[in-house]
Design a protein around this motif. Structure first.
Motif, PDB file in Angstrom:
ATOM      1  N   ASP A 141      -3.259   4.580  -1.978  1.00 23.96           N
ATOM      2  CA  ASP A 141      -4.123   5.276  -0.976  1.00 23.96           C
ATOM      3  C   ASP A 141      -4.099   6.676  -1.001  1.00 23.96           C
ATOM      4  OD1 ASP A 141      -6.118   5.365   0.686  1.00 23.96           O
ATOM      5  OD2 ASP A 141      -5.008   4.005   2.357  1.00 23.96           O
ATOM      6  N   ARG A 190       0.999  -1.278   0.081  1.00 21.39           N
ATOM      7  CA  ARG A 190       0.018  -0.014  -0.077  1.00 21.39           C
ATOM      8  C   ARG A 190       0.882   1.342   0.095  1.00 21.39           C
ATOM      9  NH1 ARG A 190      -4.005   1.787   4.755  1.00 21.39           N
ATOM     10  NH2 ARG A 190      -2.282   2.695   5.761  1.00 21.39           N
ATOM     11  N   VAL A 202      -1.283  -0.997  -4.059  1.00 21.58           N
ATOM     12  CA  VAL A 202      -2.396  -0.086  -4.080  1.00 21.58           C
ATOM     13  C   VAL A 202      -2.195   1.107  -3.818  1.00 21.58           C
ATOM     14  CG1 VAL A 202      -4.715   0.254  -2.866  1.00 21.58           C
ATOM     15  CG2 VAL A 202      -3.774  -2.158  -3.508  1.00 21.58           C
TER      16      VAL A 202
END
Length: 94
Positions: free
Chosen positions: A71, A38, A69
């Motif tokens: 974020d 992340r 990912v």
């Protein structure tokens, strides 16, 4: 019977074998990373920092073999993103 002294070559080979046997457990570790990554971007989506993170994302995912990912945590002059990073669960890598 007198034993011949250890030659330099035999000593170096023995030292190399001992070093290799000590380092062998390090090679038995699981592949890293072993879970999704992340990336916390503390700025708004569509901004320069977000665009750079999204340009790096595909190559990073391909190279590490794990999903990456993005974020976005905008606000408070990036303090919300920094707070999210500080409060994230430790993964044991640092």
């Amino acid at each position: 019977m007198q034993q011949a002294p250890l030659s330099r070559r035999a000593f170096n080979l023995a030292a190399a074998a001992a070093t290799a046997s000590i380092a062998a457990p390090g090679l038995a570790q699981p592949a890293w990373p072993n879970k999704p990554i992340r990336i916390i971007v503390p700025y708004t989506p569509g901004g320069f920092t977000d665009q750079m993170a999204r340009l790096v994302q595909p190559g990073l995912a391909a190279r590490l073999g794990q999903p990456v990912v993005i974020d976005n945590k905008p606000g408070a002059n990036s303090l919300i993103g920094v707070d999210a990073l500080a409060k994230s669960a430790p993964d044991g890598t640092w």
